[in-house]
Write a protein that holds these residues in place. Structure first.
Motif, PDB file in Angstrom:
ATOM      1  N   ALA A   1       0.822  -1.206   0.000  1.00  0.00           N
ATOM      2  CA  ALA A   1       0.000   0.000   0.000  1.00  0.00           C
ATOM      3  C   ALA A   1       0.858   1.258   0.000  1.00  0.00           C
ATOM      4  O   ALA A   1       0.567   2.223  -0.718  1.00  0.00           O
ATOM      5  N   LEU A   2       1.927   1.248   0.779  1.00  0.00           N
ATOM      6  CA  LEU A   2       2.805   2.422   0.848  1.00  0.00           C
ATOM      7  C   LEU A   2       3.580   2.615  -0.448  1.00  0.00           C
ATOM      8  O   LEU A   2       3.793   3.750  -0.886  1.00  0.00           O
ATOM      9  N   GLU A   3       4.016   1.516  -1.076  1.00  0.00           N
ATOM     10  CA  GLU A   3       4.676   1.629  -2.380  1.00  0.00           C
ATOM     11  C   GLU A   3       3.728   2.231  -3.413  1.00  0.00           C
ATOM     12  O   GLU A   3       4.133   3.050  -4.243  1.00  0.00           O
ATOM     13  N   SER A   4       2.470   1.813  -3.371  1.00  0.00           N
ATOM     14  CA  SER A   4       1.483   2.323  -4.318  1.00  0.00           C
ATOM     15  C   SER A   4       1.266   3.817  -4.137  1.00  0.00           C
ATOM     16  O   SER A   4       1.025   4.547  -5.100  1.00  0.00           O
ATOM     17  N   GLU A   5       1.379   4.276  -2.891  1.00  0.00           N
ATOM     18  CA  GLU A   5       1.130   5.685  -2.590  1.00  0.00           C
ATOM     19  C   GLU A   5       2.365   6.555  -2.760  1.00  0.00           C
ATOM     20  O   GLU A   5       2.275   7.684  -3.267  1.00  0.00           O
ATOM     21  N   TYR A   6       3.540   6.027  -2.349  1.00  0.00           N
ATOM     22  CA  TYR A   6       4.743   6.858  -2.307  1.00  0.00           C
ATOM     23  C   TYR A   6       5.829   6.454  -3.298  1.00  0.00           C
ATOM     24  O   TYR A   6       6.831   7.149  -3.431  1.00  0.00           O
TER      25      TYR A   6
ATOM     26  N   SER B   1      10.226   3.989   3.834  1.00  0.00           N
ATOM     27  CA  SER B   1      11.076   4.037   5.020  1.00  0.00           C
ATOM     28  C   SER B   1      10.497   3.217   6.165  1.00  0.00           C
ATOM     29  O   SER B   1       9.294   2.958   6.233  1.00  0.00           O
ATOM     30  N   THR B   2      11.386   2.855   7.074  1.00  0.00           N
ATOM     31  CA  THR B   2      10.974   2.134   8.278  1.00  0.00           C
ATOM     32  C   THR B   2       9.984   2.956   9.096  1.00  0.00           C
ATOM     33  O   THR B   2       8.988   2.436   9.603  1.00  0.00           O
ATOM     34  N   ASN B   3      10.249   4.243   9.224  1.00  0.00           N
ATOM     35  CA  ASN B   3       9.372   5.113  10.006  1.00  0.00           C
ATOM     36  C   ASN B   3       7.983   5.225   9.383  1.00  0.00           C
ATOM     37  O   ASN B   3       6.977   5.315  10.103  1.00  0.00           O
ATOM     38  N   LEU B   4       7.925   5.219   8.061  1.00  0.00           N
ATOM     39  CA  LEU B   4       6.636   5.286   7.371  1.00  0.00           C
ATOM     40  C   LEU B   4       5.809   4.037   7.672  1.00  0.00           C
ATOM     41  O   LEU B   4       4.605   4.117   7.943  1.00  0.00           O
TER      42      LEU B   4
ATOM     43  N   LYS C   1      17.495  -2.324   2.911  1.00  0.00           N
ATOM     44  CA  LYS C   1      18.805  -1.712   3.090  1.00  0.00           C
ATOM     45  C   LYS C   1      18.716  -0.737   4.264  1.00  0.00           C
ATOM     46  O   LYS C   1      17.891   0.169   4.257  1.00  0.00           O
ATOM     47  N   LYS C   2      19.539  -0.954   5.253  1.00  0.00           N
ATOM     48  CA  LYS C   2      19.525  -0.121   6.445  1.00  0.00           C
ATOM     49  C   LYS C   2      19.700   1.350   6.073  1.00  0.00           C
ATOM     50  O   LYS C   2      20.561   1.694   5.265  1.00  0.00           O
TER      51      LYS C   2
ATOM     52  N   TYR D   1      11.736  -2.370  -0.267  1.00  0.00           N
ATOM     53  CA  TYR D   1      10.744  -2.554  -1.329  1.00  0.00           C
ATOM     54  C   TYR D   1      10.493  -4.047  -1.524  1.00  0.00           C
ATOM     55  O   TYR D   1      11.325  -4.885  -1.178  1.00  0.00           O
ATOM     56  N   LEU D   2       9.331  -4.359  -2.055  1.00  0.00           N
ATOM     57  CA  LEU D   2       8.938  -5.750  -2.252  1.00  0.00           C
ATOM     58  C   LEU D   2       9.660  -6.376  -3.424  1.00  0.00           C
ATOM     59  O   LEU D   2       9.863  -5.726  -4.462  1.00  0.00           O
ATOM     60  N   THR D   3      10.037  -7.627  -3.282  1.00  0.00           N
ATOM     61  CA  THR D   3      10.492  -8.411  -4.425  1.00  0.00           C
ATOM     62  C   THR D   3       9.254  -8.851  -5.205  1.00  0.00           C
ATOM     63  O   THR D   3       8.118  -8.626  -4.778  1.00  0.00           O
ATOM     64  N   GLU D   4       9.441  -9.488  -6.324  1.00  0.00           N
ATOM     65  CA  GLU D   4       8.295  -9.996  -7.090  1.00  0.00           C
ATOM     66  C   GLU D   4       7.511 -11.007  -6.263  1.00  0.00           C
ATOM     67  O   GLU D   4       6.268 -11.002  -6.272  1.00  0.00           O
ATOM     68  N   LEU D   5       8.228 -11.865  -5.540  1.00  0.00           N
ATOM     69  CA  LEU D   5       7.558 -12.826  -4.665  1.00  0.00           C
ATOM     70  C   LEU D   5       6.770 -12.105  -3.579  1.00  0.00           C
ATOM     71  O   LEU D   5       5.629 -12.480  -3.272  1.00  0.00           O
ATOM     72  N   GLY D   6       7.361 -11.077  -3.006  1.00  0.00           N
ATOM     73  CA  GLY D   6       6.680 -10.309  -1.971  1.00  0.00           C
ATOM     74  C   GLY D   6       5.453  -9.591  -2.500  1.00  0.00           C
ATOM     75  O   GLY D   6       4.409  -9.532  -1.836  1.00  0.00           O
TER      76      GLY D   6
END
Length: 219
Positions: free
Chosen positions: A15-20, A25-28, A56-57, A62-67
């Protein structure tokens, strides 16, 4: 199979990838699911080991294709159960989200595929959101919000950006429902509120409400 917590994280990241966009980020994520950033980091490391995300710290995730496909499976189940609850059990659209949150973690794909067929393969859930098919494909739902519209333009109300029970109950009180044709009559310069009309009535809504109403076939 993944745990309920893992599925919830995948759905949230999607959902966050779709929006941003990619790499959230971890905080998001922590803000979205209301938990500590340290807890999010621990879960992201677990998901990375399972190759569901790339983490990555200090740079985000971000999601992989499997994710991505795994997240879409959870979303598919959630939205199909919402359809079932509204269409077959006569729940209101503002009552189904929390119940579907529980049902979306059912593991049986056979059950979900039979549910899809029983419902005659719906393309949209009761809130107007597209339902992924068994392969993770879903219909592109090109819409505009009322804030994108000019005075005099009209379109069909097909979805909401905010599907919280509070907002849906508000729409019920205002007698606004999916399928209504909505026309913008005027925009108030002082507070950017919108004067709109449907087939049955006229009303004034705030710009915040207008931003959350999605329409198609806008002319």
């Amino acid at each position: 199979m993944y745990s309920q917590a893992e599925e919830n994280y995948l759905k949230t990241i999607y959902a966050l990838e779709s929006e941003y966009g990619n790499e959230v980020s971890t905080n998001l994520i922590a803000g979205k699911i209301k938990t500590k950033a340290s807890s999010v980091t621990d879960m992201l490391k677990k998901l990375a080991v399972k190759e569901l995300v790339v983490y990555k710290k200090y740079q985000g995730v971000y999601l992989t294709e499997l994710g991505r496909l795994s997240a879409l499976k959870v979303i598919r189940k959630h939205r199909l159960w919402e359809c079932f609850l509204v269409q077959k059990l006569q729940f209101n659209w503002d009552e189904v989200h929390e119940i579907a949150e529980q049902l979306e973690h059912v593991k049986s794909e056979v059950l979900i595929n039979k549910l899809d067929a029983f419902l005659r393969f719906p393309k949209l859930d009761p809130h107007g959101d597209p339902i992924p098919d068994a392969q993770g494909r879903m219909m592109l739902n090109k819409t505009k919000t009322i804030t994108d519209m000019r005075i005099g333009s009209a379109g069909v109300f097909v979805g909401v950006k905010d599907s919280s029970a509070t907002f849906l109950k508000y729409l019920n009180k205002k007698n606004l429902a999916l399928g209504d044709k909505i026309r913008v009559i005027d925009i108030e310069p002082f507070d950017n509120s919108y004067h709109i009309e449907t087939k049955t009535h006229r009303l004034v809504i705030t710009s915040n409400v207008a931003e959350n109403l999605c329409l198609k076939n806008v002319k």
